[in-house]
Design a protein around this motif. Structure first.
Motif, mmCIF file in Angstrom:
data_model
loop_
_atom_site.group_PDB
_atom_site.id
_atom_site.type_symbol
_atom_site.label_atom_id
_atom_site.label_comp_id
_atom_site.label_asym_id
_atom_site.label_seq_id
_atom_site.Cartn_x
_atom_site.Cartn_y
_atom_site.Cartn_z
ATOM 1 N N GLY A 269 0.793 -1.222 0.000
ATOM 2 C CA GLY A 269 0.000 0.000 0.000
ATOM 3 C C GLY A 269 0.823 1.268 0.000
ATOM 4 O O GLY A 269 0.318 2.334 -0.364
ATOM 5 N N ALA A 270 2.095 1.159 0.408
ATOM 6 C CA ALA A 270 2.995 2.314 0.396
ATOM 7 C C ALA A 270 3.886 2.318 -0.839
ATOM 8 O O ALA A 270 4.867 3.063 -0.902
ATOM 9 C CB ALA A 270 3.854 2.320 1.654
ATOM 10 N N SER A 271 3.559 1.455 -1.815
ATOM 11 C CA SER A 271 4.298 1.328 -3.083
ATOM 12 C C SER A 271 5.680 0.722 -2.919
ATOM 13 O O SER A 271 6.527 0.848 -3.814
ATOM 14 C CB SER A 271 4.411 2.690 -3.795
ATOM 15 O OG SER A 271 3.128 3.139 -4.192
ATOM 16 N N ALA B 109 -1.749 -8.634 0.924
ATOM 17 C CA ALA B 109 -3.133 -8.579 0.471
ATOM 18 C C ALA B 109 -3.819 -9.901 0.812
ATOM 19 O O ALA B 109 -3.184 -10.870 1.235
ATOM 20 C CB ALA B 109 -3.202 -8.279 -1.018
ATOM 21 N N ALA B 110 -5.136 -9.956 0.636
ATOM 22 C CA ALA B 110 -5.950 -11.007 1.239
ATOM 23 C C ALA B 110 -5.576 -12.418 0.802
ATOM 24 O O ALA B 110 -5.501 -13.337 1.638
ATOM 25 C CB ALA B 110 -7.424 -10.745 0.958
ATOM 26 N N LEU B 111 -5.354 -12.643 -0.493
ATOM 27 C CA LEU B 111 -5.069 -14.005 -0.951
ATOM 28 C C LEU B 111 -3.806 -14.558 -0.309
ATOM 29 O O LEU B 111 -3.765 -15.730 0.092
ATOM 30 C CB LEU B 111 -4.939 -14.039 -2.473
ATOM 31 C CG LEU B 111 -6.214 -13.836 -3.285
ATOM 32 C CD1 LEU B 111 -5.895 -13.845 -4.774
ATOM 33 C CD2 LEU B 111 -7.259 -14.894 -2.969
ATOM 34 N N ILE C 170 -10.831 -11.731 5.857
ATOM 35 C CA ILE C 170 -9.818 -10.681 5.923
ATOM 36 C C ILE C 170 -10.372 -9.368 5.382
ATOM 37 O O ILE C 170 -10.112 -8.296 5.934
ATOM 38 C CB ILE C 170 -8.556 -11.117 5.156
ATOM 39 C CG1 ILE C 170 -7.850 -12.252 5.917
ATOM 40 C CG2 ILE C 170 -7.612 -9.944 4.926
ATOM 41 C CD1 ILE C 170 -6.835 -13.010 5.079
ATOM 42 N N ARG C 171 -11.153 -9.456 4.332
ATOM 43 C CA ARG C 171 -11.702 -8.249 3.691
ATOM 44 C C ARG C 171 -13.040 -7.823 4.286
ATOM 45 O O ARG C 171 -13.635 -6.846 3.835
ATOM 46 C CB ARG C 171 -11.849 -8.494 2.185
ATOM 47 C CG ARG C 171 -10.536 -8.889 1.501
ATOM 48 C CD ARG C 171 -10.639 -8.882 -0.012
ATOM 49 N NE ARG C 171 -10.835 -7.522 -0.482
ATOM 50 C CZ ARG C 171 -11.984 -7.062 -0.965
ATOM 51 N NH1 ARG C 171 -13.042 -7.857 -1.035
ATOM 52 N NH2 ARG C 171 -12.089 -5.809 -1.361
ATOM 53 N N ASN D 267 -7.074 -1.409 6.277
ATOM 54 C CA ASN D 267 -5.812 -2.030 6.661
ATOM 55 C C ASN D 267 -5.488 -1.726 8.118
ATOM 56 O O ASN D 267 -5.646 -0.598 8.583
ATOM 57 C CB ASN D 267 -4.672 -1.510 5.776
ATOM 58 C CG ASN D 267 -4.732 -2.073 4.371
ATOM 59 O OD1 ASN D 267 -5.305 -3.132 4.141
ATOM 60 N ND2 ASN D 267 -4.139 -1.363 3.422
ATOM 61 N N GLY D 268 -5.053 -2.751 8.830
ATOM 62 C CA GLY D 268 -4.651 -2.583 10.216
ATOM 63 C C GLY D 268 -5.751 -2.763 11.237
ATOM 64 O O GLY D 268 -5.500 -2.670 12.441
#
Length: 245
Positions: free
Chosen positions: A84-86, A119-121, A151-152, A165-166
């Protein structure tokens, strides 16, 4: 999904490429192959992928973290996965693909997915629900799908998320792969199609009544309240506990 397509599914690039077995682990290091990338619906560009390195998990011998990059031009390769922060991150190879809009698993026989860590997967794999594993005589393939929904906070199984997130949750399951670590109230119990029961959602910005209305509109019906701390209630596989934020 069309054949040999690559898209981002919430940080999960996926495509179909016959002849590449994601179970080969470290043997994939240095491999390169071509794929067709869908720039816009119906418009494709051909790209080349390179698996720069493969690292075996220090805690799970059957999980491999892949540094996957795609060719930008003759001299440049960029990271396929970023957080998410690239920041660059690794990917875990999974059989099959996932629908971009609904989050549902698509069991194309020649498909696999690069699941980006964070990420979720990929989280579902690292939390113990690798879809190639079994718990006793039971495949964990549906547990992995349930964990992606969990998760999502995809309560209705439509692909709509209800978390950020978090957001902390306490996860447990019917096999004791994960066990409760808090006395937080039960939020929900989960199957591959979303929540099978729901109390208070983990985010106060989504009231239970709002989520129920979404599920009814999607044809899932009214989710009952969870009444105990057994993940198997109402046919569930996993359970979450949370203090709504």
């Amino acid at each position: 999904m069309r054949a040999r397509q690559l898209r981002h599914h919430r940080g999960q690039p996926h495509h179909r490429a016959a002849g590449l077995d994601p179970a080969l682990g470290a043997d994939l290091q240095g491999a390169e192959y071509d794929f067709d990338y869908e720039v816009v619906p119906g418009s494709y560009e051909n790209k080349r992928l390179r698996i720069v390195s493969v690292v075996q998990s220090s805690t799970d011998a059957d999980i491999y973290f892949n540094d996957v990059r795609y060719q930008v031009d003759a001299a440049t390769w960029d990271y396929l996965c970023r957080d998410g922060a690239s920041n660059p991150t690794e990917a875990i190879a999974l059989n099959f693909a996932w629908d971009d809009s609904t989050g549902s698993r698509l069991e194309y026989p020649d498909a696999f997915t690069w699941a980006c860590r964070g990420a979720a997967l990929a989280k579902a794999v690292e939390w113990g629900y690798a879809p190639w594993r079994s718990a006793g005589a039971t495949s964990l393939k549906d547990a992995h799908q349930a964990a992606v929904r969990m998760i999502r906070a995809d309560y209705c199984g439509t692909g709509a998320t209800h978390t950020v997130n978090g957001n902390p949750i306490d996860v447990s399951d019917k096999w004791s792969i994960q066990e409760p670590g808090t006395s937080w109230p039960v939020e929900a119990k989960w199957g591959p199609n979303g929540a099978v029961c729901l109390n208070a959602p983990r985010r106060q910005s989504w009231a239970r009544a709002t989520v129920i209305a979404e599920c009814v509109a999607a044809g899932k019906g009214v989710l009952p309240y969870c009444t105990n701390d057994n993940p198997s209630e109402f046919g569930g596989l996993l359970m979450t506990q949370a203090n709504p934020l």
